[in-house]
Design an enzyme around this catalytic site. Sequence first.
Site, PDB file in Angstrom:
ATOM      1  N   HIS A 271      -4.522   1.072   7.468  1.00 57.09           N
ATOM      2  CA  HIS A 271      -3.191   1.704   7.466  1.00 57.09           C
ATOM      3  C   HIS A 271      -3.153   2.878   6.475  1.00 57.09           C
ATOM      4  O   HIS A 271      -2.688   3.977   6.816  1.00 57.09           O
ATOM      5  CB  HIS A 271      -2.144   0.635   7.108  1.00 57.09           C
ATOM      6  CG  HIS A 271      -0.727   1.102   7.148  1.00 57.09           C
ATOM      7  ND1 HIS A 271       0.196   0.631   8.048  1.00 57.09           N
ATOM      8  CD2 HIS A 271      -0.058   2.006   6.386  1.00 57.09           C
ATOM      9  CE1 HIS A 271       1.364   1.229   7.845  1.00 57.09           C
ATOM     10  NE2 HIS A 271       1.243   2.062   6.829  1.00 57.09           N
ATOM     11  N   GLU A 272      -3.665   2.656   5.269  1.00 57.32           N
ATOM     12  CA  GLU A 272      -3.585   3.715   4.240  1.00 57.32           C
ATOM     13  C   GLU A 272      -4.557   4.857   4.532  1.00 57.32           C
ATOM     14  O   GLU A 272      -4.223   6.029   4.312  1.00 57.32           O
ATOM     15  CB  GLU A 272      -3.834   3.131   2.844  1.00 57.32           C
ATOM     16  CG  GLU A 272      -2.849   2.037   2.418  1.00 57.32           C
ATOM     17  CD  GLU A 272      -1.389   2.394   2.638  1.00 57.32           C
ATOM     18  OE1 GLU A 272      -1.009   3.575   2.496  1.00 57.32           O
ATOM     19  OE2 GLU A 272      -0.604   1.476   2.970  1.00 57.32           O
TER      20      GLU A 272
ATOM     21  N   GLN B  66       2.968   9.789   1.331  1.00 59.24           N
ATOM     22  CA  GLN B  66       4.278   9.127   1.398  1.00 59.24           C
ATOM     23  C   GLN B  66       5.194   9.475   0.230  1.00 59.24           C
ATOM     24  O   GLN B  66       6.368   9.120   0.232  1.00 59.24           O
ATOM     25  CB  GLN B  66       4.104   7.608   1.461  1.00 59.24           C
ATOM     26  CG  GLN B  66       3.453   7.163   2.753  1.00 59.24           C
ATOM     27  CD  GLN B  66       3.350   5.662   2.808  1.00 59.24           C
ATOM     28  OE1 GLN B  66       2.417   5.092   2.279  1.00 59.24           O
ATOM     29  NE2 GLN B  66       4.310   5.008   3.429  1.00 59.24           N
TER      30      GLN B  66
ATOM     31  N   HIS C  69      -3.023   7.033   7.042  1.00 58.18           N
ATOM     32  CA  HIS C  69      -2.012   7.909   6.432  1.00 58.18           C
ATOM     33  C   HIS C  69      -2.640   9.210   5.924  1.00 58.18           C
ATOM     34  O   HIS C  69      -2.077  10.293   6.097  1.00 58.18           O
ATOM     35  CB  HIS C  69      -1.362   7.230   5.220  1.00 58.18           C
ATOM     36  CG  HIS C  69      -0.077   6.528   5.519  1.00 58.18           C
ATOM     37  ND1 HIS C  69       1.011   7.156   6.083  1.00 58.18           N
ATOM     38  CD2 HIS C  69       0.307   5.242   5.315  1.00 58.18           C
ATOM     39  CE1 HIS C  69       1.997   6.277   6.213  1.00 58.18           C
ATOM     40  NE2 HIS C  69       1.604   5.112   5.761  1.00 58.18           N
TER      41      HIS C  69
ATOM     42  N   GLY D 154       0.838  -1.184   0.000  1.00 58.79           N
ATOM     43  CA  GLY D 154       0.000   0.000   0.000  1.00 58.79           C
ATOM     44  C   GLY D 154       0.875   1.236   0.000  1.00 58.79           C
ATOM     45  O   GLY D 154       2.011   1.198   0.471  1.00 58.79           O
TER      46      GLY D 154
ATOM     47  N   CYS E 209       5.862   0.052   7.693  1.00 56.17           N
ATOM     48  CA  CYS E 209       5.462   1.194   6.870  1.00 56.17           C
ATOM     49  C   CYS E 209       6.672   1.616   6.040  1.00 56.17           C
ATOM     50  O   CYS E 209       7.783   1.709   6.566  1.00 56.17           O
ATOM     51  CB  CYS E 209       5.017   2.342   7.778  1.00 56.17           C
ATOM     52  SG  CYS E 209       4.539   3.815   6.863  1.00 56.17           S
ATOM     53  N   LEU E 210       6.438   1.864   4.757  1.00 64.14           N
ATOM     54  CA  LEU E 210       7.545   2.269   3.871  1.00 64.14           C
ATOM     55  C   LEU E 210       8.193   3.562   4.350  1.00 64.14           C
ATOM     56  O   LEU E 210       9.355   3.827   4.042  1.00 64.14           O
ATOM     57  CB  LEU E 210       7.041   2.450   2.436  1.00 64.14           C
ATOM     58  CG  LEU E 210       6.535   1.182   1.729  1.00 64.14           C
ATOM     59  CD1 LEU E 210       5.972   1.529   0.360  1.00 64.14           C
ATOM     60  CD2 LEU E 210       7.642   0.150   1.605  1.00 64.14           C
TER      61      LEU E 210
HETATM   62 ZN    ZN Z   1       2.557   3.328   5.883  1.00 64.98          ZN
END
Ligand code: ZN
Length: 171
Positions: free
Chosen positions: A135-136, A51, A139, A46, A93-94
């Site tokens: 999660h997204e 991000q 964000h 995701g 998380c990236l």
């Molecule tokens: Zn994330």
Amino acid sequence: MVYPIVKLGNPVLEQEAADVTEFDTPELRQLIADMFESMYAAKGVGLAATQIGLSKKIAVIDCSNGENPEEKLVIINPKIIKVEGRQTGEEGCLSIPGFREQVRRGKRVTVRAQNAKGDHFEMTGEDLLARAFLHETDHLYGKLYFLHISALKRDLMKRKVKKLQRAGEWD
Ligand SMILES: [Zn+2]
């Protein structure tokens, strides 16, 4: 194009993103294609627009890691409307690379969102997809997954990140 991923410490990650108001434009289609490309390049399931440093309520998800085109999902202006059950599992998380924590989430989650054309839809996901929806969507409201772990673990994570920042290994 592949965008660099913005890391923890960049304020864009902790601010609510702006609603998307223009749909079905070449710019939006290109951005979504680039977000998928960036997500695959970073090996994530995701990616939220915040991000890549863009304050817009857009996220892309693909729980198949690019294996199954039918699992490619775009959620624009998403809202979580139903959460059922519980699951506990490892989450990362990236934007906080190198860290993973056990996070308790809903097991079955329904999101209401818009697609690239602006059509509204609702979709229910379970397990990994449920986790990705949460999660997204988080964000896009400026919330990172460490809000769902203990304050003790969160502080430890932040301290480690600060150390990496000071060492010049985090930017
Ligand atoms: Zn994330």
